[in-house]
Design a protein around this motif. Structure first.
Motif, PDB file in Angstrom:
ATOM      1  N   HIS A 359      -1.848   3.484   6.907  1.00 53.42           N
ATOM      2  CA  HIS A 359      -1.789   2.064   6.531  1.00 53.42           C
ATOM      3  C   HIS A 359      -2.984   1.684   5.656  1.00 53.42           C
ATOM      4  CE1 HIS A 359       1.450   1.759   9.435  1.00 53.42           C
ATOM      5  NE2 HIS A 359       0.652   2.243  10.378  1.00 53.42           N
ATOM      6  N   TYR A 360      -3.363   2.598   4.786  1.00 51.79           N
ATOM      7  CA  TYR A 360      -4.518   2.360   3.919  1.00 51.79           C
ATOM      8  C   TYR A 360      -4.143   1.423   2.771  1.00 51.79           C
ATOM      9  CZ  TYR A 360      -8.823   3.482   1.341  1.00 51.79           C
ATOM     10  OH  TYR A 360     -10.037   3.402   0.699  1.00 51.79           O
ATOM     11  N   ASN A 361      -2.961   1.603   2.191  1.00 51.30           N
ATOM     12  CA  ASN A 361      -2.552   0.737   1.096  1.00 51.30           C
ATOM     13  C   ASN A 361      -1.794  -0.479   1.644  1.00 51.30           C
ATOM     14  OD1 ASN A 361      -1.058   3.175   1.619  1.00 51.30           O
ATOM     15  ND2 ASN A 361       0.528   2.422   0.256  1.00 51.30           N
ATOM     16  N   PRO A 362      -1.798  -1.605   0.922  1.00 49.41           N
ATOM     17  CA  PRO A 362      -1.084  -2.794   1.399  1.00 49.41           C
ATOM     18  C   PRO A 362       0.399  -2.496   1.611  1.00 49.41           C
ATOM     19  CG  PRO A 362      -2.523  -3.344  -0.439  1.00 49.41           C
ATOM     20  CD  PRO A 362      -2.499  -1.853  -0.349  1.00 49.41           C
ATOM     21  N   PRO A 363       1.046  -3.141   2.570  1.00 48.52           N
ATOM     22  CA  PRO A 363       2.468  -2.883   2.847  1.00 48.52           C
ATOM     23  C   PRO A 363       3.330  -3.058   1.600  1.00 48.52           C
ATOM     24  CG  PRO A 363       1.508  -4.276   4.548  1.00 48.52           C
ATOM     25  CD  PRO A 363       0.483  -4.149   3.469  1.00 48.52           C
TER      26      PRO A 363
END
Length: 513
Positions: A359-363
């Motif tokens: 979940h490092y990058n925005p959804p």
């Protein structure tokens, strides 16, 4: 066993020292036991003077730091000052008698470094030494998190009284030094900056930007391989990238992704290689392979890929830095090179998988790292070669009848354990570029395009496809509508309308920059 380095030298296995000094620690172990290991990015040496200057390649210490000339002395020094170097330790533990390690532990059974050496020996070899458990002593971490990236949540080995915070398993465990540059990048918390940036943008713009960035990443990944895929093929691979992080890694998943990458498999064998592999060219006259990189042996692929899967799970669950994990996993995959074709794109897909799973990058948003890599293609190749080229002299091979390579020595450990510091620094820079440059630029373009389209529609009743063509012509000519366009496609525009269109383009795209 050879002799311990005892005299100052100016060169160690082809690497120059900044001043005459005596190699110690891992370099001394390599020399004394004649270990066939690629040179680590940095070694340690004892200088003759009391104020030596260290470099990126050499940790220079004073004479008072000189270790005892023994296995225990240099091994303890190495763990203390250089961290955990698994490639050297793997070769060393295969070379020395088990009793030599047992003696180190027996001499100082409660010592922190002795227990770490003990744990690493049994962890790597699977051989239990004839020693009693450590008992009630203070627990120590196997990896010093101030020196190297380590799990935030490891598990205790009660036998050794150590916390196993290694990122991987004996099947696959690249290590990454906490260099000043990497520490600075990690401290920026780029994931939080990306989410804050996206939170300030209208949801419809985010969705449109995400769609473009996804397709751009897919096309860029093919372009890195020198391919120009059809629109459908690029879209299919883009969809695979969008789904990264949603499934469990496995050999079956790798095989599925390879089928998507290849598309038309009539001339490419799908599935794991059944013979050797290399990256390079053939001699035009003899047909002999000229490798730039030699892949892992076919008989080692199942075990190595199982190690990759374990590493992905362990780093995600253990709170390891996602960008560092993505670099180690992805570059490890491409060094193994398990398939005849498609390895490069799967290697970059793995970057997306690790970041998305953490979940490092925005959804709903994919960082277009392939686009950043394509812009820095020379640096990308240098990073790839930083390990593959030094590895070549250590691999024994012969040409096959079909012009391939057959590896003659044991090489699996070269792909299990390597230093991924340069790879992590490169990927962190690419991620920073996507967050600081690519995402804002795409959002700014969409905002400008909306202003431009609305202005045109308020001025003239023009179909959407004509607005797109008008924008294309203006972009190609630095905001001016060419005489050719005014005389043909947009001959219906008056001179005043042309000036207004050019002004609108300037206000929408050029002035905001």
């Amino acid at each position: 066993m050879g002799e311990w380095p005892s005299q100052p030298v100016t060169d160690f296995r082809g690497r120059a020292l900044p001043e005459p000094a005596t190699p110690v620690g891992y370099a001394a172990l390599m020399a004394a036991y004649d270990l066939a290991v690629p040179l680590s990015p940095r070694f340690a040496a004892i200088a003759q003077r009391h104020h030596p200057v260290s470099t990126d390649s050499w940790l220079m210490l004073t004479p008072r730091h000189r270790p005892e000339e023994s296995l225990a002395g240099h091994l303890t020094f190495a763990i203390k000052w250089e961290g955990v170097n698994l490639p050297v330790l793997d070769q060393l533990f295969r070379t020395i008698p088990a009793e030599d390690v047992a003696d180190i532990v027996s001499t100082t059974p409660t010592g922190a470094f002795a227990r770490r050496i003990w744990f690493l020996y049994e962890w790597m070899t699977g051989h239990m030494l004839d020693l009693p458990d450590a008992g009630k002593v203070r627990q120590v971490e196997v990896v010093d998190p101030d020196m190297q990236f380590a799990l935030a949540r490891g598990e205790t080995s009660s036998r050794h009284r150590v916390l196993n915070n290694l990122p991987g398993t004996p099947r696959f465990c690249p290590m990454v030094d906490r260099s000043p540059a990497l520490s600075a990048l990690a401290a920026k918390k780029l994931d939080e900056r990306a989410r804050a940036q996206i939170g300030r943008i209208r949801p419809d713009l985010v969705a449109r930007a995400a769609a473009f960035l996804l397709l751009n990443d897919s096309r860029s990944s093919f372009a890195i391989e020198g391919e120009r895929p059809s629109g459908n093929r690029a879209v299919r691979w883009g969809q695979a990238i969008a789904e990264a992080g949603q499934t469990q890694l496995s050999l079956a998943e790798f095989d599925r992704l390879q089928r998507i990458v290849i598309g038309d498999a009539r001339f490419v064998r799908l599935g794991l290689r059944e013979e050797g592999g290399f990256v390079g060219v053939h001699d035009r006259e003899t047909g002999d392979p000229i490798p730039d990189h030699i892949s892992a042996r076919a008989q080692d692929l199942d075990d190595l890929l199982a190690g990759l899967v374990d590493y992905a799970d362990r780093t995600r669950e253990g709170g390891y830095d996602p960008v560092v994990a993505a670099a180690a996993l992805a570059f490890g995959f491409v060094y193994i090179h398990p398939y005849v074709d498609g390895n490069g794109r799967l290697h970059r897909w793995l970057i997306h998988h690790v970041l998305a799973a953490a979940h490092y990058n925005p959804p709903g948003l994919v960082f277009p790292v392939s686009a950043a890599i394509l812009r820095e293609i020379d640096a990308y190749r240098r990073v790839l070669e930083s390990y593959s080229r030094p590895l070549l002299p250590l691999i024994e091979w012969r040409r096959t009848a079909g012009g391939n390579v057959e590896v003659l020595n044991e090489t699996a450990s070269y792909y299990r354990f390597f230093d991924a510091t340069a790879h992590a620094a490169f990927l962190y820079a690419c991620v920073e570029q996507t967050i600081e440059v690519d995402m804002p630029e795409e959002v700014a373009f969409l905002e400008g395009y909306d202003r431009f389209t609305l202005g045109i529609q308020q001025m003239i009743d023009m179909p959407t496809d004509q607005v797109e063509l008008l924008h294309k012509f203006l972009k190609q000519n630095d905001g001016r509508l060419s005489q050719r366009a005014q005389g043909r496609e947009f001959a219906a525009l008056t001179a005043d309308e042309v000036r207004e269109v050019e002004r609108l383009y300037w206000d929408s795209f050029i002035e905001p920059e």
